[in-house]
Design an enzyme around this catalytic site. Structure first.
Site, mmCIF file in Angstrom:
data_model
loop_
_atom_site.group_PDB
_atom_site.id
_atom_site.type_symbol
_atom_site.label_atom_id
_atom_site.label_comp_id
_atom_site.label_asym_id
_atom_site.label_seq_id
_atom_site.Cartn_x
_atom_site.Cartn_y
_atom_site.Cartn_z
ATOM 1 N N LYS A 124 5.144 2.632 2.744
ATOM 2 C CA LYS A 124 5.425 1.715 3.865
ATOM 3 C C LYS A 124 6.921 1.680 4.093
ATOM 4 O O LYS A 124 7.691 1.966 3.174
ATOM 5 C CB LYS A 124 4.946 0.302 3.521
ATOM 6 C CG LYS A 124 4.748 -0.584 4.726
ATOM 7 C CD LYS A 124 3.376 -0.370 5.329
ATOM 8 C CE LYS A 124 3.174 -1.071 6.636
ATOM 9 N NZ LYS A 124 1.761 -0.965 7.082
ATOM 10 N N ASP A 164 3.318 0.062 12.888
ATOM 11 C CA ASP A 164 2.838 -1.219 12.353
ATOM 12 C C ASP A 164 3.417 -2.271 13.312
ATOM 13 O O ASP A 164 3.732 -1.922 14.465
ATOM 14 C CB ASP A 164 3.314 -1.425 10.907
ATOM 15 C CG ASP A 164 2.613 -2.590 10.201
ATOM 16 O OD1 ASP A 164 1.463 -2.425 9.770
ATOM 17 O OD2 ASP A 164 3.208 -3.688 10.087
#
Ligand code: NDP
Ligand code: 2IT
Length: 445
Positions: A124, A164
């Site tokens: 991430k 995201d």
């Protein structure tokens, strides 16, 4: 493994990393039993190795605004675990971004990606950059500056970022352009790409569609479906949009969306042109949902509140972490909500989850429910490798099948003696076992 001891050690090592510690504790609690049944996990230090990322790249991102002023943001990429495939996971641009949030997301991503059955590890990244109110040119300059650092550690077989919160098709385009310029390679290094330059059909819809497919499987265990059901949705971004689109297709009625300013309740249902309008609302870059009520005056705006007080059969939290607390859970239960499926990552607090489980409400966690997004990213990677494109039906069919399989895996590992499925346990155990066994096979790394 002793969960309490591990948590005390981790709290000492990473003080104040609230979200990361919350996500780790949930997984440890779920897997403790299967972990301790296999002494080889303990002797190979599997869990001690899993809770720490392989590495974290942290960098500054200087960029110039439209008035010639220079700003500096922080950028990160966390490469968490690549036992079953290249690091894979989104990039988040939001002022709240910090290491704790990205570590929780990266950690969750390991198990989520494992559940998809596709070969993807966990990662991430992101930045504390706030896209709110920025011009297109400012967004472009920021994305280019971000990629000037990130490109060094990513690659189609190494680490494949995606979108995201705050990162959609536009931002992926700007970052892809800069990667291509720097490396001189038109490669499948990011997912969520535009359809004309390596993207996959259905990727924009995939997280929301997948979440509703998953909820459909949950409802099936109770002999019911979406037809005629009232659905409360939070957020008004990519995931909320995809979920509301699919809820409509399956005959349900979505009645809420929310933003940082409050929520909108539309008793007539959010359908047709109203779903299109969500895209407009999002791209206005203002981060408020209130204007929906100017466009569709039958809807009401409730300032500063979350939509969980609205009576509904099904709740789909699709905004952000810890947006649904214990009191919200109690109201949902009191109002007769039968199913809560997390479109966002970790939107329910541990206390809220406890309430749902005590009341035997169908409850499933983000890492299972929203895995359709990254799964379709995996399908985009497959298409890039083969240098061909599948049509929308083919991608959708695969996505649907993947969501059914994830549901099955959750039931396999999460069904208790009374028949109630603990989807949190099921998802964590199923996701963990595959990664742990891969780590055992590959030696101490
Ligand atoms: P978007 O940026 O499209 O939308 C995010 C939504 O959440 C917006 O409504 C946003 O409003 C709101 N939000 C974000 N942070 C906060 C905050 N701190 N407080 C209140 N509201 C907030 O993102 P996505 O729809 O892509 O992401 C939504 C959730 O789904 C996230 O949890 C993400 O991690 C998860 N997810 C996304 C996937 C994807 O493929 N996009 C895949 C799997 C999970 P605002 O920006 O104004 O704060
Ligand atoms: O949280 C997530 O799974 C995502 N933001 C999607 C990640 C991806 O690589 O598609």
């Amino acid at each position: 493994m002793e969960v309490e001891k591990m948590m005390i050690d981790l709290e000492k090592k990473h003080p104040g990393e609230v979200e990361y510690l919350q996500a780790v504790r949930e997984v440890l609690d779920s897997i403790e039993e299967v972990y301790n049944e296999s002494p080889q996990f303990e002797s190979a230090g599997i869990i001690e190795r899993l809770v720490e990322p392989d590495r974290i790249l942290s960098f500054k991102v200087p960029w110039m605004d439209d008035h010639g002023k220079v700003h500096v943001n922080l950028g990160y990429r966390i490469q968490f675990n690549n036992a079953i495939g290249p690091y894979k996971g989104g990039l988040r641009f939001h002022p709240s971004v910090n290491l704790s949030i990205l570590k929780f997301l990266g950690f969750e991503q390991i198990f989520k990606n494992s559940l998809t059955t596709l070969p993807m590890g966990g990662g991430k990244g992101g930045s504390d950059f706030d896209p709110k109110g920025k011009s297109n040119a400012e967004i472009m300059r920021f994305c280019q500056a971000f990629m000037l650092e990130l490109w060094k550690i990513i690659g189609p077989e190494t680490d494949v970022p995606a979108g995201d919160i705050g990162v959609g098709g536009r931002e992926i385009g700007f970052m892809f352009g800069m990667y291509k310029k720097l490396t001189r390679e038109h490669a499948g290094v990011l997912t969520g790409k535009g359809i004309n330059w390596g993207g996959s059909l259905i990727r924009p819809e995939a997280t929301g569609f997948g979440a509703v497919y998953f909820a459909q499987e949950m409802l099936k265990t109770k002999g019911t479906d979406f037809k005629g059901k009232i659905v409360a949705v939070s957020g008004f971004g990519n995931v909320a949009w995809g979920a509301i689109t699919k809820v409509n297709q399956l005959g349900g009625k979505a009645v809420t969306i929310s933003g940082p300013d409050g929520y909108v309740y539309d008793p007539d249902g959010i359908s047709g042109e109203k779903i299109e309008y969500m895209l407009e609302l999002r791209s206005s870059n203002q981060d408020i949902v209130k204007p929906y009520t100017y466009e569709f005056p039958n809807a009401q705006f409730v300032q500063g509140k979350r939509p969980w007080e609205v009576k509904c059969d099904i709740a789909l939290p699709c905004a952000t972490q810890n947006e649904l607390g214990k009191e919200d859970a109690q109201i949902l239960i009191k109002n007769g909500c039968i199913c809560v499926a997390e479109g966002a990552n970790m939107p329910s607090t541990p206390e809220a989850i406890e309430k749902f489980q005590e009341s035997k409400v169908l409850f499933a966690p983000g890492k299972a429910v929203n895995a359709g997004g990254v799964a379709t990213s995996g399908l985009e990677m497959s298409q890039n490798s083969m240098k061909l494109n599948w049509n929308a039906d083919e991608v959708d069919l695969r996505l649907h099948q993947i969501m059914r399989n994830i549901h099955e895996a959750c039931v396999k590992y999460g069904k208790g003696p009374d028949g109630y499925v603990n989807y949190v346990k099921g998802a964590n155990v199923a996701g963990f076992l595959k990664v742990a066994n891969a780590m055992l096979d590959q030696g101490v790394l």
